[in-house]
Design a protein around this motif. Structure first.
Motif, PDB file in Angstrom:
ATOM      1  N   GLU A   1      67.723 137.569  73.751  1.00  0.00           N
ATOM      2  CA  GLU A   1      66.975 138.788  74.193  1.00  0.00           C
ATOM      3  C   GLU A   1      65.620 138.302  74.981  1.00  0.00           C
ATOM      4  O   GLU A   1      65.150 139.035  75.728  1.00  0.00           O
ATOM      5  CB  GLU A   1      66.738 139.673  72.956  1.00  0.00           C
ATOM      6  CG  GLU A   1      68.171 140.474  72.551  1.00  0.00           C
ATOM      7  CD  GLU A   1      68.978 139.528  71.729  1.00  0.00           C
ATOM      8  OE1 GLU A   1      68.620 138.286  71.452  1.00  0.00           O
ATOM      9  OE2 GLU A   1      70.366 140.026  71.862  1.00  0.00           O
ATOM     10  N   GLN A   2      64.958 137.264  74.255  1.00  0.00           N
ATOM     11  CA  GLN A   2      63.769 136.890  74.931  1.00  0.00           C
ATOM     12  C   GLN A   2      63.997 135.974  76.159  1.00  0.00           C
ATOM     13  O   GLN A   2      63.152 136.339  77.276  1.00  0.00           O
ATOM     14  CB  GLN A   2      63.038 135.774  73.849  1.00  0.00           C
ATOM     15  CG  GLN A   2      62.484 136.608  72.518  1.00  0.00           C
ATOM     16  CD  GLN A   2      62.046 135.673  71.575  1.00  0.00           C
ATOM     17  OE1 GLN A   2      62.891 134.643  71.094  1.00  0.00           O
ATOM     18  NE2 GLN A   2      60.793 135.663  71.436  1.00  0.00           N
TER      19      GLN A   2
ATOM     20  N   GLU B   1      64.145 138.755  78.587  1.00  0.00           N
ATOM     21  CA  GLU B   1      62.836 139.401  78.907  1.00  0.00           C
ATOM     22  C   GLU B   1      61.930 138.574  79.709  1.00  0.00           C
ATOM     23  O   GLU B   1      61.356 138.956  80.876  1.00  0.00           O
ATOM     24  CB  GLU B   1      62.073 139.497  77.477  1.00  0.00           C
ATOM     25  CG  GLU B   1      60.702 140.287  77.606  1.00  0.00           C
ATOM     26  CD  GLU B   1      59.974 140.330  76.434  1.00  0.00           C
ATOM     27  OE1 GLU B   1      58.940 140.702  76.382  1.00  0.00           O
ATOM     28  OE2 GLU B   1      60.842 140.026  75.223  1.00  0.00           O
TER      29      GLU B   1
ATOM     30  N   ASN C   1      63.222 136.389  81.839  1.00  0.00           N
ATOM     31  CA  ASN C   1      64.168 136.485  83.192  1.00  0.00           C
ATOM     32  C   ASN C   1      63.930 135.612  84.171  1.00  0.00           C
ATOM     33  O   ASN C   1      63.357 135.867  85.503  1.00  0.00           O
ATOM     34  CB  ASN C   1      64.131 137.909  83.880  1.00  0.00           C
ATOM     35  CG  ASN C   1      65.195 138.087  84.827  1.00  0.00           C
ATOM     36  OD1 ASN C   1      66.303 137.556  84.842  1.00  0.00           O
ATOM     37  ND2 ASN C   1      64.855 138.803  85.795  1.00  0.00           N
TER      38      ASN C   1
END
Length: 330
Positions: free
Chosen positions: A259-260, A263, A265
């Motif tokens: 997920e990080q 984030e 990206n």
């Protein structure tokens, strides 16, 4: 008869006087010679002392100051960056903490150094093996070896420098200290001048309008360890205009989850994989992973972890940037 006796008395007195004068003269000569000899010895001793002072340098490092006598000939390096430093100066260490794996010495360095003795792992080098090599200099890392500094110093003069926790500029500073310690400051400046010229050449290959973000990371089965803009590799890439995807964070090396990564990206990912299976193998079937810009644009590159992560120095820095530019532009 009386006249004859008086004449002989005078003659005897004259002889005694001459002998006395000769004795005084001889004593004066001996004293002068002794003084001259002593002065000569004193001058010679003074010259020797001055030579010794000239051959002794005091090196400031992370744990204080260390006196180095003469030019070190038998050097033990406890981090790969110091092996890189020495190889750049044309010096081959007698001992290296190579994690008991000579394959970890990257090829450009291997070509520049001679055979050496492994002194164990970088985390826990063998003091017994180091001592057996009878080194006249040990170069150790602040983060890994500060707790054994006293023990190392009992074996040989030891300097502690940043390596594991250093950024690119810190690695340059360490190189200059190593050059000074080896009595090779002038050559060190020549090497550094050539390195900076090479870096400018590499930087010129990065377009001025480059706006992609990059993320170097060690990828293992135990997790995804991202290197931010202050890490060695992150700061090195930034030095030629490649912006790191992580511009903040307390730690230079961050274990982050999927997920990080999403984030942050990143537009480009450089993966330093270790082991047959990594956490990324688990992520590949996840839609979140597939939605990362680098993955969508097919800009995920597998790079040599020894080169990109373990080695930190002038030679490895140039090779890392050559790799990055080849992947990105060639």
């Amino acid at each position: 008869m009386i006249i004859n006796i008086r004449w002989r008395d005078r003659k005897m007195k004259h002889r005694k006087l001459m002998v006395f004068i000769l004795m005084i003269a001889f004593a004066f000569i001996l004293t002068a010679c002794g003084t001259s000899e002593n002065e000569g010895q004193s001058s010679e001793d003074q010259t020797k002392e001055e030579d010794q002072n000239e051959d002794t340098s005091v090196i400031e490092h992370e744990m204080g100051k260390t006196e180095i006598s003469g030019t070190p000939e038998k050097v033990v390096a406890l981090e790969f960056s110091f092996v890189d430093n020495l190889a750049s100066l044309g010096v081959s260490p007698v001992g290296i903490a190579d994690d008991n794996d000579k394959e970890r010495i990257i090829e450009p360095i291997r070509k520049k150094i001679s055979d050496y003795t492994s002194v164990g792992t970088r985390k826990q080098p063998s003091l017994e093996v180091i001592s057996s090599l009878q080194p006249d200099l040990i170069i150790a890392d602040m983060k890994r070896h500060k707790d054994i500094y006293d023990q190392l110093s009992e074996i040989a003069p030891t300097i502690i420098l940043p390596s594991l926790a250093a950024d690119y500029e810190g690695i340059i500073d360490s190189f200059e200290t190593v050059a000074k310690t080896m009595g090779m400051e002038e050559k060190g400046q020549e090497v550094l001048k050539e390195h900076k010229a090479k870096m400018e050449e590499l930087r010129a290959k990065v377009p001025e309008d480059e706006d992609r973000t990059v993320l170097p990371a060690v990828v293992a089965d135990s997790g995804y360890f991202a290197h931010n803009m202050e890490s060695y590799t992150g700061s090195l890439l930034e030095s030629i205009g490649l912006k790191n995807a992580i511009q903040s964070g307390d730690a230079r090396y961050n274990k982050i989850n999927l997920e990080q990564v999403v984030e942050f990206n990143p537009d480009v990912m450089f993966h330093m994989s270790t082991g047959d299976q990594t956490v990324v193998d688990e992520w590949k079937n996840n839609d979140l992973y597939q939605d990362i810009s680098a993955v969508k644009n097919d800009e995920v590159y597998e790079v040599d972890r020894n080169m990109w992560s373990r080695f930190r120095g002038l030679i490895s820095s140039e090779k890392i940037l050559e790799d990055a530019i080849r992947y990105l532009y060639e």
